[in-house]
Design a protein around this motif. Structure first.
Motif, short mmCIF file in Angstrom:
data_model
loop_
_atom_site.label_atom_id
_atom_site.label_comp_id
_atom_site.label_asym_id
_atom_site.label_seq_id
_atom_site.Cartn_x
_atom_site.Cartn_y
_atom_site.Cartn_z
N SER A 123 0.84 -1.20 0.00
CA SER A 123 0.00 0.00 0.00
C SER A 123 0.88 1.25 0.00
CB SER A 123 -0.91 0.00 1.24
OG SER A 123 -1.79 1.10 1.23
N THR A 271 -2.80 0.55 8.52
CA THR A 271 -2.90 -0.26 7.31
C THR A 271 -2.03 -1.51 7.42
OG1 THR A 271 -3.31 1.72 5.97
CG2 THR A 271 -2.60 -0.27 4.80
N TYR A 275 -3.33 -5.42 7.40
CA TYR A 275 -2.79 -6.37 6.43
C TYR A 275 -2.25 -7.62 7.14
CZ TYR A 275 0.27 -8.38 2.89
OH TYR A 275 0.90 -9.25 2.02
N GLU A 279 -6.56 -8.89 6.72
CA GLU A 279 -7.61 -8.07 6.11
C GLU A 279 -7.16 -7.52 4.75
OE1 GLU A 279 -8.79 -5.03 8.84
OE2 GLU A 279 -8.81 -6.40 10.56
N THR A 280 -8.13 -7.22 3.92
CA THR A 280 -7.84 -6.58 2.63
C THR A 280 -7.64 -5.08 2.86
OG1 THR A 280 -9.18 -8.19 1.44
CG2 THR A 280 -8.69 -6.11 0.31
N LYS A 282 -6.44 -1.10 1.21
CA LYS A 282 -6.42 -0.30 -0.02
C LYS A 282 -5.00 -0.22 -0.58
CE LYS A 282 -10.39 2.70 0.94
NZ LYS A 282 -10.83 4.11 1.11
N LYS A 283 -4.92 -0.28 -1.89
CA LYS A 283 -3.62 -0.18 -2.56
C LYS A 283 -3.07 1.23 -2.48
CE LYS A 283 -0.47 -2.20 -5.17
NZ LYS A 283 0.34 -3.34 -4.69
#
Length: 306
Positions: A123, A271, A275, A279-280, A282-283
């Motif tokens: 990310s 973030t 991760y 969890e997913t 955002k890029k």
């Protein structure tokens, strides 16, 4: 003016021994500090290398910085890190370090700027750099019916490229706002001052300067003080640094699009833990910016970051 400029990089609470302090290193310090505080809540250990020690004055040192950062990352991997928070010196030349992280299955989270190979990182957490340029341009257009503009940037940093692009796109289609010169600099006070001195020597006709960040903007102001032209020129920067805000208060800087290193650092850590928890994430995460001018300066902390 000279007395104010010579204290660039010196806050009201701390006189930095190095004198002129690169904004890049300062932001990195604040982000690292914030990450450490966040990590304490999870009782984890972080391994941080302060970029300030490795930032030398002058564009000719760029290659040294890039090599140094790659070596630092290699050393940290050998120390056994599990996650890397990266503020890239150069978006392209950091590739060897990214490839090594991928080989070692170490997730990378990029902060403040971007890398060219976005697939190599989990990310990227950055300020809305494009909008920073847009806000500076809109403020200028609101205050001036026409302008001859100087842009001073550093193309190796994608964050600055985006700011310049936002500025350019905003004035596009308005021929009364002309870019008369665009010069390459390092994102540092002293180098920008030398670049601006050359522009002055060339006797360009200008009344607006757009600096890629606050150190560039303040370096341009320092150069212009020799010509007594500072009262005739609007200068914009990006960062919202304590020094930038001090120059707004003193009447030398028209505005600075404020970043929040604190929010960037917090979001990067959040973030990363999301991760690691499976969890997913955002890029690409964008943190909003705000334009600081004399009109709203009173609402901001003069001695610290947002």
């Amino acid at each position: 003016m000279r007395d104010i400029i010579k204290d660039y990089g010196k806050s009201e609470t701390e006189k930095r021994e190095r004198g002129v302090l690169d904004e890049y290193a300062e932001m990195c310090r604040y982000q690292n500090e914030r990450q450490r505080k966040s990590n304490e809540d999870f009782s984890d250990e972080d391994l941080t290398v302060d970029e300030q020690e490795n930032i030398d004055s002058g564009k000719e040192q760029n290659l040294k910085r890039e090599n140094t950062q790659n070596e630092q990352i290699k050393d940290m991997i050998n120390e056994g890190i599990d996650v890397l928070f990266l503020q890239p010196v150069d978006r392209n030349k950091v590739r060897p370090a990214l490839e090594l992280c991928k080989k070692k299955h170490i997730p990378v989270f990029v902060i403040d700027s971007e890398v060219s190979d976005t697939e190599a990182v989990v990310s990227t957490i950055v300020s809305d750099n494009y909008d920073a340029g847009v806000q500076c341009a809109k403020d200028m257009m609101k205050k001036k019916t026409s302008a001859n503009i100087i842009i001073v940037n550093q193309k190796a940093l994608n964050s600055i490229n985006e700011r310049v692009k936002g500025f350019r796109d905003t004035i596009k289609g308005h021929p009364q706002y002309k870019i008369v010169e665009e010069k390459e600099s390092a994102a540092e006070f002293e180098i920008a001052m030398k670049v601006m001195e050359k522009i002055i020597y060339e006797k360009k006709n200008y009344d607006v300067v757009m600096g890629g960040n606050d150190p560039i903007a303040l370096g341009c102001i320092a150069a212009m003080q020799m010509t007594d032209k500072t009262d005739q020129v609007m200068v914009y920067g990006v960062d919202g640094s304590p020094d930038g805000k001090a120059m707004i208060k003193a009447g030398f800087l028209e505005g600075t699009a404020a970043q929040s290193p604190i929010k960037i650092g917090e979001k990067a850590v959040q973030t990363a833990y999301s991760y690691l928890a499976g969890e997913t994430v955002k890029k690409h995460v964008t943190i909003p910016v705000e334009l600081i001018t004399a009109d709203n300066l009173k609402f901001y902390d003069m001695t610290g970051w947002q």
